[in-house]
Design a protein around this motif. Sequence first.
Motif, PDB file in Angstrom:
ATOM      1  N   UNK A  19       0.829  -1.207   0.000  1.00  0.00           N
ATOM      2  CA  UNK A  19       0.000   0.000   0.000  1.00  0.00           C
ATOM      3  C   UNK A  19       0.863   1.256   0.000  1.00  0.00           C
ATOM      4  N   UNK A  20       1.893   1.274   0.836  1.00  0.00           N
ATOM      5  CA  UNK A  20       2.762   2.448   0.911  1.00  0.00           C
ATOM      6  C   UNK A  20       3.484   2.693  -0.414  1.00  0.00           C
ATOM      7  N   UNK A  21       3.998   1.636  -1.032  1.00  0.00           N
ATOM      8  CA  UNK A  21       4.691   1.786  -2.310  1.00  0.00           C
ATOM      9  C   UNK A  21       3.739   2.229  -3.414  1.00  0.00           C
ATOM     10  N   UNK A  22       2.513   1.726  -3.383  1.00  0.00           N
ATOM     11  CA  UNK A  22       1.534   2.091  -4.416  1.00  0.00           C
ATOM     12  C   UNK A  22       1.174   3.569  -4.356  1.00  0.00           C
ATOM     13  N   UNK A  23       1.383   4.189  -3.187  1.00  0.00           N
ATOM     14  CA  UNK A  23       1.075   5.614  -3.030  1.00  0.00           C
ATOM     15  C   UNK A  23       2.306   6.503  -3.236  1.00  0.00           C
ATOM     16  N   UNK A  24       3.412   5.893  -3.613  1.00  0.00           N
ATOM     17  CA  UNK A  24       4.605   6.662  -3.933  1.00  0.00           C
ATOM     18  C   UNK A  24       5.515   6.975  -2.765  1.00  0.00           C
ATOM     19  N   UNK A  25       5.301   6.333  -1.615  1.00  0.00           N
ATOM     20  CA  UNK A  25       6.186   6.566  -0.478  1.00  0.00           C
ATOM     21  C   UNK A  25       7.508   5.830  -0.680  1.00  0.00           C
ATOM     22  N   UNK A  26       8.567   6.347  -0.083  1.00  0.00           N
ATOM     23  CA  UNK A  26       9.865   5.686  -0.086  1.00  0.00           C
ATOM     24  C   UNK A  26       9.995   4.906   1.219  1.00  0.00           C
ATOM     25  N   UNK A  27      10.185   3.607   1.095  1.00  0.00           N
ATOM     26  CA  UNK A  27      10.128   2.721   2.254  1.00  0.00           C
ATOM     27  C   UNK A  27      11.466   2.018   2.477  1.00  0.00           C
ATOM     28  N   UNK A  42      11.001   2.246  -5.080  1.00  0.00           N
ATOM     29  CA  UNK A  42      10.819   3.003  -3.845  1.00  0.00           C
ATOM     30  C   UNK A  42      11.205   2.252  -2.592  1.00  0.00           C
ATOM     31  N   UNK A  43      11.851   1.095  -2.764  1.00  0.00           N
ATOM     32  CA  UNK A  43      12.119   0.205  -1.631  1.00  0.00           C
ATOM     33  C   UNK A  43      13.609   0.009  -1.379  1.00  0.00           C
ATOM     34  N   UNK A  44      13.980   0.096  -0.110  1.00  0.00           N
ATOM     35  CA  UNK A  44      15.316  -0.286   0.339  1.00  0.00           C
ATOM     36  C   UNK A  44      15.123  -1.328   1.432  1.00  0.00           C
ATOM     37  N   UNK A  45      15.595  -2.545   1.223  1.00  0.00           N
ATOM     38  CA  UNK A  45      15.427  -3.629   2.190  1.00  0.00           C
ATOM     39  C   UNK A  45      16.722  -3.841   2.964  1.00  0.00           C
TER      40      UNK A  45
END
Length: 212
Positions: A19-27, A42-45
């Motif tokens: 959900x967060x990634x679909x809204x353009x947040x950087x996670x 948008x993801x850093x694991x």
Amino acid sequence: MNITLIGASGFIGSALLAEALSRGHHVTALVQNPDKLAPHAGLKAVAVDVLDTPRLAAQLAGHEAVVSAFSGHAQQDVREYYGCGIDSIIQAVKQAGVKRLLVVGGAGSLEVAPGVQAVDTPEFPAQWKGSALGARDTLEKLRKEQELDWTLLSPAAMIAPGERTGRFRIGGDQLMTDAEGQSRISVQDYAVAMIDELERPAHSRKRFSVAY
């Protein structure tokens, strides 16, 4: 928004991540095994042990908010492990200087009658009692917290994979049921409610709940 999500590969955490990634947040996703997460722009694991407070704090620093989907379901003593993990998370958030903390809560601490919480009723499933008590402990800790701008979101009694409808009810400390007497929410709509709160804070220093 630049956020950290703890437990991003779990049942609820994975829905929050999507959900967060679909809204353009950087996670920045903090997990035990980063290989479980599919690559995304948008993801850093990052692999982090939640109980390693200094390393956790270092990873949280510089973010606008922390969302915790931490759970101890895989541990033998769920309540004890969950409590230790939450204590570490709270301390790490403070050390990192992050002001907002959003926490995945449980339904067990919701009231089914005045002064009676679901976890204290005879009907409450024994296999979920440890995690429910741990989640209630967490709520009590947060209610005593003076520094952080925290929010805890409790799901309905039944949370399962389903549709993302965006249509649900927001409540407080009471367990909500639908016209058939069922208390339920899809994990996708739970994630919608949580990320809505992230974007438009409406329950500062409070617990709220979501159900159909």
